[in-house]
Design a protein around this motif. Sequence first.
Motif, PDB file in Angstrom:
ATOM      1  N   ASN A   6      10.239   2.732  -7.002  1.00  0.00           N
ATOM      2  CA  ASN A   6       9.633   4.062  -7.170  1.00  0.00           C
ATOM      3  C   ASN A   6      10.024   4.966  -5.999  1.00  0.00           C
ATOM      4  OD1 ASN A   6       7.912   6.075  -8.239  1.00  0.00           O
ATOM      5  ND2 ASN A   6       6.203   5.396  -6.950  1.00  0.00           N
ATOM      6  N   LYS A   7      10.015   6.255  -6.243  1.00  0.00           N
ATOM      7  CA  LYS A   7      10.393   7.271  -5.239  1.00  0.00           C
ATOM      8  C   LYS A   7      11.836   7.080  -4.800  1.00  0.00           C
ATOM      9  CE  LYS A   7       5.716   7.125  -3.229  1.00  0.00           C
ATOM     10  NZ  LYS A   7       4.915   7.130  -2.028  1.00  0.00           N
ATOM     11  N   GLY A  57       0.822  -1.205   0.000  1.00  0.00           N
ATOM     12  CA  GLY A  57       0.000   0.000   0.000  1.00  0.00           C
ATOM     13  C   GLY A  57       0.861   1.262   0.000  1.00  0.00           C
ATOM     14  N   GLY A  58       0.488   2.208  -0.832  1.00  0.00           N
ATOM     15  CA  GLY A  58       1.130   3.526  -0.836  1.00  0.00           C
ATOM     16  C   GLY A  58       2.470   3.617  -1.552  1.00  0.00           C
ATOM     17  N   THR A  59       2.921   2.534  -2.185  1.00  0.00           N
ATOM     18  CA  THR A  59       4.238   2.574  -2.847  1.00  0.00           C
ATOM     19  C   THR A  59       4.193   3.324  -4.179  1.00  0.00           C
ATOM     20  OG1 THR A  59       3.728   0.372  -3.676  1.00  0.00           O
ATOM     21  CG2 THR A  59       5.260   0.492  -1.812  1.00  0.00           C
ATOM     22  N   GLY A  60       2.973   3.495  -4.722  1.00  0.00           N
ATOM     23  CA  GLY A  60       2.846   4.233  -5.982  1.00  0.00           C
ATOM     24  C   GLY A  60       2.313   3.394  -7.133  1.00  0.00           C
ATOM     25  N   LYS A  61       1.593   2.309  -6.821  1.00  0.00           N
ATOM     26  CA  LYS A  61       1.022   1.457  -7.884  1.00  0.00           C
ATOM     27  C   LYS A  61       0.151   2.265  -8.847  1.00  0.00           C
ATOM     28  CE  LYS A  61      -1.067  -0.873  -4.676  1.00  0.00           C
ATOM     29  NZ  LYS A  61      -0.397  -0.280  -3.511  1.00  0.00           N
ATOM     30  N   SER A  62      -0.755   3.083  -8.263  1.00  0.00           N
ATOM     31  CA  SER A  62      -1.695   3.825  -9.113  1.00  0.00           C
ATOM     32  C   SER A  62      -0.971   4.903  -9.910  1.00  0.00           C
ATOM     33  CB  SER A  62      -2.787   4.470  -8.262  1.00  0.00           C
ATOM     34  OG  SER A  62      -3.456   3.476  -7.539  1.00  0.00           O
ATOM     35  N   THR A  63      -0.060   5.603  -9.250  1.00  0.00           N
ATOM     36  CA  THR A  63       0.673   6.671  -9.934  1.00  0.00           C
ATOM     37  C   THR A  63       1.541   6.083 -11.049  1.00  0.00           C
ATOM     38  OG1 THR A  63       0.697   7.919  -7.876  1.00  0.00           O
ATOM     39  CG2 THR A  63       2.270   8.599  -9.567  1.00  0.00           C
ATOM     40  N   ASN A  99      -7.921   5.078  -7.205  1.00  0.00           N
ATOM     41  CA  ASN A  99      -7.071   6.272  -7.102  1.00  0.00           C
ATOM     42  C   ASN A  99      -6.988   7.062  -8.402  1.00  0.00           C
ATOM     43  OD1 ASN A  99      -4.889   4.177  -5.246  1.00  0.00           O
ATOM     44  ND2 ASN A  99      -6.112   5.819  -4.369  1.00  0.00           N
ATOM     45  N   ASP A 138      -8.713  -1.775  -8.246  1.00  0.00           N
ATOM     46  CA  ASP A 138      -8.659  -1.580  -6.792  1.00  0.00           C
ATOM     47  C   ASP A 138     -10.013  -1.034  -6.330  1.00  0.00           C
ATOM     48  OD1 ASP A 138      -8.156  -0.909  -4.184  1.00  0.00           O
ATOM     49  OD2 ASP A 138      -6.351   0.266  -4.591  1.00  0.00           O
ATOM     50  N   PRO A 176      -3.705  -3.185  -2.922  1.00  0.00           N
ATOM     51  CA  PRO A 176      -2.502  -3.602  -2.197  1.00  0.00           C
ATOM     52  C   PRO A 176      -2.363  -5.133  -2.077  1.00  0.00           C
ATOM     53  CG  PRO A 176      -3.555  -1.773  -1.089  1.00  0.00           C
ATOM     54  CD  PRO A 176      -4.491  -2.193  -2.165  1.00  0.00           C
ATOM     55  N   SER A 184      12.292   8.427 -10.102  1.00  0.00           N
ATOM     56  CA  SER A 184      12.733   9.327  -9.037  1.00  0.00           C
ATOM     57  C   SER A 184      11.570   9.833  -8.176  1.00  0.00           C
ATOM     58  CB  SER A 184      13.530  10.481  -9.637  1.00  0.00           C
ATOM     59  OG  SER A 184      12.718  11.161 -10.553  1.00  0.00           O
ATOM     60  N   LEU A 185      11.937  10.460  -7.098  1.00  0.00           N
ATOM     61  CA  LEU A 185      10.949  11.041  -6.183  1.00  0.00           C
ATOM     62  C   LEU A 185      10.609  12.433  -6.718  1.00  0.00           C
ATOM     63  CD1 LEU A 185       9.576  10.774  -3.286  1.00  0.00           C
ATOM     64  CD2 LEU A 185      11.532  12.106  -2.478  1.00  0.00           C
ATOM     65  N   SER A 186       9.343  12.608  -7.061  1.00  0.00           N
ATOM     66  CA  SER A 186       8.942  13.906  -7.618  1.00  0.00           C
ATOM     67  C   SER A 186       8.865  14.964  -6.515  1.00  0.00           C
ATOM     68  CB  SER A 186       7.578  13.745  -8.298  1.00  0.00           C
ATOM     69  OG  SER A 186       7.076  15.009  -8.648  1.00  0.00           O
TER      70      SER A 186
HETATM   71  N1  LIG Z   1       7.629   8.918  -7.889  1.00  0.00           N
HETATM   72  C1  LIG Z   1       6.906   9.587  -6.998  1.00  0.00           C
HETATM   73  N2  LIG Z   1       7.352  10.765  -6.498  1.00  0.00           N
HETATM   74  C2  LIG Z   1       6.648  11.459  -5.588  1.00  0.00           C
HETATM   75  N3  LIG Z   1       5.462  11.046  -5.108  1.00  0.00           N
HETATM   76  C3  LIG Z   1       4.966   9.888  -5.559  1.00  0.00           C
HETATM   77  C4  LIG Z   1       5.652   9.099  -6.532  1.00  0.00           C
HETATM   78  N4  LIG Z   1       4.894   8.006  -6.783  1.00  0.00           N
HETATM   79  C5  LIG Z   1       3.801   8.110  -6.010  1.00  0.00           C
HETATM   80  N5  LIG Z   1       3.828   9.229  -5.283  1.00  0.00           N
HETATM   81  C6  LIG Z   1       2.845   9.691  -4.274  1.00  0.00           C
HETATM   82  O1  LIG Z   1       2.749   8.688  -3.265  1.00  0.00           O
HETATM   83  C7  LIG Z   1       1.413   8.601  -2.781  1.00  0.00           C
HETATM   84  C8  LIG Z   1       0.916   7.164  -2.980  1.00  0.00           C
HETATM   85  O2  LIG Z   1       0.873   6.918  -4.360  1.00  0.00           O
HETATM   86  P1  LIG Z   1      -0.263   6.000  -4.997  1.00  0.00           P
HETATM   87  O3  LIG Z   1      -1.621   6.407  -4.539  1.00  0.00           O
HETATM   88  O4  LIG Z   1      -0.005   5.948  -6.441  1.00  0.00           O
HETATM   89  O5  LIG Z   1       0.140   4.617  -4.297  1.00  0.00           O
HETATM   90  P2  LIG Z   1      -0.662   3.234  -4.288  1.00  0.00           P
HETATM   91  O6  LIG Z   1       0.377   2.195  -4.144  1.00  0.00           O
HETATM   92  O7  LIG Z   1      -1.552   3.152  -5.446  1.00  0.00           O
HETATM   93  O8  LIG Z   1      -1.502   3.397  -2.970  1.00  0.00           O
HETATM   94  P3  LIG Z   1      -2.707   2.448  -2.479  1.00  0.00           P
HETATM   95  O9  LIG Z   1      -2.063   1.235  -1.922  1.00  0.00           O
HETATM   96  O10 LIG Z   1      -3.381   3.287  -1.447  1.00  0.00           O
HETATM   97  O11 LIG Z   1      -3.555   2.158  -3.664  1.00  0.00           O
HETATM   98  C9  LIG Z   1       0.609   9.623  -3.567  1.00  0.00           C
HETATM   99  O12 LIG Z   1       0.542  10.802  -2.815  1.00  0.00           O
HETATM  100  C10 LIG Z   1       1.439   9.846  -4.832  1.00  0.00           C
HETATM  101  O13 LIG Z   1       1.246  11.105  -5.429  1.00  0.00           O
END
Ligand SMILES: Nc1ncnc2c1ncn2[C@@H]1O[C@H](COP(=O)(O)OP(=O)(O)OP(=O)(O)O)[C@@H](O)[C@H]1O
Length: 308
Positions: free
Chosen positions: A257-258, A19-25, A51, A47, A146, A280-282
């Motif tokens: 990611n990040k 969870g929260g690692t950035g899958k959706s992004t 997101n 999911d 997740p 990279s980490l945005s």
């Molecule tokens: N490369 C990145 N740089 C900076 N911020 C990022 C990056 N990738 C993701 N994020 C940020 O991290 C947070 C979690 O990202 P995201 O919602 O994509 O994760 P997720 O794995 O889909 O979460 P969930 O498990 O809740 O579905 C968001 O605020 C997103 O904008």
Amino acid sequence: MCSEIAEDPRRFFFFMGKGGTGKSTVSALAACFLAARGRRVLLLSLDPAHNQADIFDRPFSGRPQAVGERVRVAEVDQRHWVDRYLHSVQDHVQRAYTYQSAFNLDHWLDVLRESPGIEEYGMILAFQHYRRVEHDIDVMVLDLPPTGLAMKFLRLPRLSLRWLAHLKDLREEILRKKEIVHRIQLGRKELETDRILGRLKEQGAFYADLKTLFENPAATRIHLVFNPEQLSIRETGRICDELKEIELERCMQPVLNKAAGEEFPLPPELFPGRSVPRLSLSGRPLVGLSALHGFLGEQGERMDFLLH
Ligand SMILES: Nc1ncnc2c1ncn2[C@@H]1O[C@H](COP(=O)(O)OP(=O)(O)OP(=O)(O)O)[C@@H](O)[C@H]1O
Ligand SMILES: [Mg+2]
């Protein structure tokens, strides 16, 4: 391998991870990146806690909507697919047991609706639906929930096939016993025409096709998104073990990611002998199409792993 799958040029890119690692992004970035490289993409959120509407900053539904050239997005309505699944169960039970009025079927369907395991059935039905109707695409990008639910989804074809094999044996045994009791010679014929056995075989073909797809690295890629921090790395190690156990390891592609820079060292035993792409980490929020494209522009060749 089933020939229909062998001839299907579409690719299915799943994104999973803690969870929260950035899958959706990363799914959204991947969809935009692939579209910019000429691929026709459907980004599908499987999911239940969607997101994509937050990321693209606009509402979505189960009907794919264009967000740019060659890229459409849909968020699957989980409830709708669970209901469809339950109605198909009801239909089959009613057809197989004409004396079903003795059961209170509605009551059992209400119990089933809330039963553990129902979510992944809904996800599978939804995935199969979009796979069946979406032919004018090159890549389907799938944003998964997740780890826990995503693993259940990926395991379901395998698990269902094991169950179905047992149920088929059981049904055949029942039919054989029935033949002995009735002392008639129609056993073989009954085995061939039995509705329940037919349904079990149909379900067997459905899950065998999915299992073949999931295990085929030419069609399926399971992107394992993780972050440069200890809990994420530990969970990623466990996900790898589970993917190995269900023979999906060959389809797995890790994505860090990040990652602030190249200096973050990964434990060598995590992905031995593999180079892991790093995003990279945005510094800016990754919300809205122009932010996503801006970030992609900064990534240079880091997303090229999606093209291979
Ligand atoms: N490369 C990145 N740089 C900076 N911020 C990022 C990056 N990738 C993701 N994020 C940020 O991290 C947070 C979690 O990202 P995201 O919602 O994509 O994760 P997720 O794995 O889909 O979460 P969930 O498990 O809740 O579905 C968001 O605020 C997103 O904008
Ligand atoms: Mg998400």
